[in-house]
Scaffold this active site. Sequence first.
Site, PDB file in Angstrom:
ATOM      1  N   ASP A 197       1.151  -1.170  -0.243  1.00 21.38           N
ATOM      2  CA  ASP A 197      -0.255   0.115  -0.230  1.00 21.38           C
ATOM      3  C   ASP A 197       0.835   0.982  -0.043  1.00 21.38           C
ATOM      4  OD1 ASP A 197      -2.627  -1.643   0.200  1.00 21.38           O
ATOM      5  OD2 ASP A 197      -1.735  -1.763   2.445  1.00 21.38           O
ATOM      6  N   GLY A 218      -4.151  -4.087  -4.277  1.00 28.93           N
ATOM      7  CA  GLY A 218      -5.328  -2.944  -4.413  1.00 28.93           C
ATOM      8  C   GLY A 218      -4.700  -1.625  -5.544  1.00 28.93           C
ATOM      9  N   HIS A 219      -4.135  -1.230  -6.400  1.00 34.32           N
ATOM     10  CA  HIS A 219      -3.534  -0.357  -7.424  1.00 34.32           C
ATOM     11  C   HIS A 219      -4.601   0.298  -7.176  1.00 34.32           C
ATOM     12  CE1 HIS A 219       0.034  -3.394  -7.285  1.00 34.32           C
ATOM     13  NE2 HIS A 219      -0.369  -2.976  -6.295  1.00 34.32           N
ATOM     14  N   GLY A 221       0.412  13.761  -4.016  1.00 39.16           N
ATOM     15  CA  GLY A 221      -0.924  14.053  -3.647  1.00 39.16           C
ATOM     16  C   GLY A 221      -1.347  12.797  -4.900  1.00 39.16           C
ATOM     17  N   GLN A 236       1.976  -5.692  -3.343  1.00 38.27           N
ATOM     18  CA  GLN A 236       2.732  -5.556  -1.576  1.00 38.27           C
ATOM     19  C   GLN A 236       3.928  -5.477  -1.618  1.00 38.27           C
ATOM     20  OE1 GLN A 236       1.652  -9.268  -3.190  1.00 38.27           O
ATOM     21  NE2 GLN A 236      -0.795  -8.453  -3.214  1.00 38.27           N
ATOM     22  N   LYS A 285       2.143   2.202  -4.961  1.00 35.43           N
ATOM     23  CA  LYS A 285       3.078   1.892  -6.139  1.00 35.43           C
ATOM     24  C   LYS A 285       1.947   2.265  -7.837  1.00 35.43           C
ATOM     25  CE  LYS A 285       3.063  -2.505  -4.761  1.00 35.43           C
ATOM     26  NZ  LYS A 285       2.569  -2.014  -2.985  1.00 35.43           N
TER      27      LYS A 285
HETATM   28  P1  IMP Z   1      -2.711 -12.168   1.270  1.00 40.08           P
HETATM   29  O1  IMP Z   1      -2.061 -11.796   0.787  1.00 40.08           O
HETATM   30  O2  IMP Z   1      -4.713 -12.802   1.781  1.00 40.08           O
HETATM   31  O3  IMP Z   1      -2.399 -14.620   2.531  1.00 40.08           O
HETATM   32  O4  IMP Z   1      -2.279 -12.623   3.084  1.00 40.08           O
HETATM   33  C1  IMP Z   1      -1.332 -12.045   4.043  1.00 40.08           C
HETATM   34  C2  IMP Z   1      -0.603 -10.648   4.623  1.00 40.08           C
HETATM   35  O5  IMP Z   1      -0.344 -10.080   3.188  1.00 40.08           O
HETATM   36  C3  IMP Z   1      -1.991  -9.920   4.890  1.00 40.08           C
HETATM   37  O6  IMP Z   1      -1.452  -9.628   6.203  1.00 40.08           O
HETATM   38  C4  IMP Z   1      -2.482  -8.813   4.217  1.00 40.08           C
HETATM   39  O7  IMP Z   1      -2.890  -8.184   4.772  1.00 40.08           O
HETATM   40  C5  IMP Z   1      -1.270  -8.489   3.569  1.00 40.08           C
HETATM   41  N1  IMP Z   1      -1.497  -8.130   2.054  1.00 40.08           N
HETATM   42  C6  IMP Z   1      -1.390  -8.758   1.210  1.00 40.08           C
HETATM   43  N2  IMP Z   1      -2.156  -7.981  -0.026  1.00 40.08           N
HETATM   44  C7  IMP Z   1      -1.753  -7.006   0.091  1.00 40.08           C
HETATM   45  C8  IMP Z   1      -1.695  -5.683  -0.661  1.00 40.08           C
HETATM   46  O8  IMP Z   1      -1.778  -5.637  -1.551  1.00 40.08           O
HETATM   47  N3  IMP Z   1      -1.326  -4.264   0.573  1.00 40.08           N
HETATM   48  C9  IMP Z   1      -1.012  -4.725   1.735  1.00 40.08           C
HETATM   49  N4  IMP Z   1      -1.218  -5.796   2.800  1.00 40.08           N
HETATM   50  C10 IMP Z   1      -1.683  -6.392   1.902  1.00 40.08           C
END
Ligand code: IMP
Length: 431
Positions: free
Chosen positions: A12, A39-40, A414, A222, A15
């Site tokens: 988050d 989620g981009h 921004g 991630q 990116k």
């Molecule tokens: P998973 O990827 O759904 O298996 O989640 C594993 C961990 O990665 C959890 O703590 C999620 O909140 C975190 N996570 C997975 N995708 C994202 C992302 O795109 N942004 C932030 N955290 C993420």
Amino acid sequence: MNLCVLGAQWGDEGKGKIVDLLTPNFSIVGRYQGGHNAGHTVYVSGQKFVLHLIPSGILHPGVVCAIGNGVVIDPTALFAEVDELARLGIDIAGRLFVSEKAHVILPYHRDIELLAEARRGERKIGTTSRGIGPCYEDKIARRGIRIGDIADTTGDGPLASAIRENVDVRNRLAGNSDVRWQDVLADLRKLWPRLQPLVSDVSLYLDRAMKAGKRVLFEGAQGTLLDIDHGTYPYVTSSSATAGGAATGLGVGPRAIGAVLGVAKAYTTRVGAGPLPTELLGAMGERLRETGHEYGASTGRPRRCGWYDAVAVRYATRVNGLAALAITKLDVLDGLDELEICTAYRCGSETLTEMPGDTAQFAACEPVYETLPGWKTPTKGARRWDDLPPNAQHYITRLEEVSGGAAAAIISTGSERDDTIIRHPEMLGLV
Ligand code: IMP
């Protein structure tokens, strides 16, 4: 020069905006790991786009987007995104390719994830419930289903038997027979006619394109501290979010990667469970969350917020070989009297200047802070370094000094594309 853009914190970091901003300099954007857990978010002329699987490069006409073998794909989620793009007037025809080797997320993966999280109780990871982890588990256990496998139309061929075995496992774990493998197979096959035109040998495509002089942007999802190997295990995602993942996840040699740009927020956030030494639980945490709109783009969950953790970013600089940083959301810190930067951890009687490998030790770490003065003149929307108030410049300069030597080549002020200072275009091969 090609460029890899990845998260230098816990995901988050912004990116999506940075990839979108840099895309006009590239012909191809390749996504290398993760799935629709990402989620981009990108804002263009006030319009909000949230992309989960498809690289944000798709918003630029003429740019080709490739989803690599390292990504896990829920075809239904992929098509929902394609439909949403079409609704917004963006056509993906001939511009979106999916690796035949990417693994498929099926509905039973989500069931298995929910069961696993429930079993963990207090120690749950706080996953995104998208079936990501169980899909990667099947891949590593060598019983996964790949995109190219869906072409098998035989009644009792390898696809049918793999689904039958995997659904058996699901039903045993769930203690019921609610899922019929025949239904899963039939639903998946219905998607093939729409999927087939997108399927490609992405590694070969990229190799040919690069030999023809085309530039590629490698897009990570991630962040480094969520990487399966280098993150705060077990509170991580199941894929390689670090720079090495770009090579394995798209089938290119490591020398193809070129420079690596780490994206880091001017503070820190994390969603889900796991240690976060600089977490602010009181009013300041709430202030960062509300000002920064820190709610998950995929799940809507509130993000945990804290001060900038330079030890974590320094670690990201090392494990990714970061050439430069993009510091995002500087404007969220506007108006604060003072700011803290975590430069080391105190752990018992020890002071650590590097990330400990042991997660229990990491969880016991307290931040050692350095206090800097804040600024009252807003940075929001600033587009030139000289437009920043001196204390904001000082803050960025100090972040660079303590974050492992990667210069802040980009500063985002921004959510719009243009709310950006591009300070060192030469470091990103942009001049
Ligand atoms: P998973 O990827 O759904 O298996 O989640 C594993 C961990 O990665 C959890 O703590 C999620 O909140 C975190 N996570 C997975 N995708 C994202 C992302 O795109 N942004 C932030 N955290 C993420």
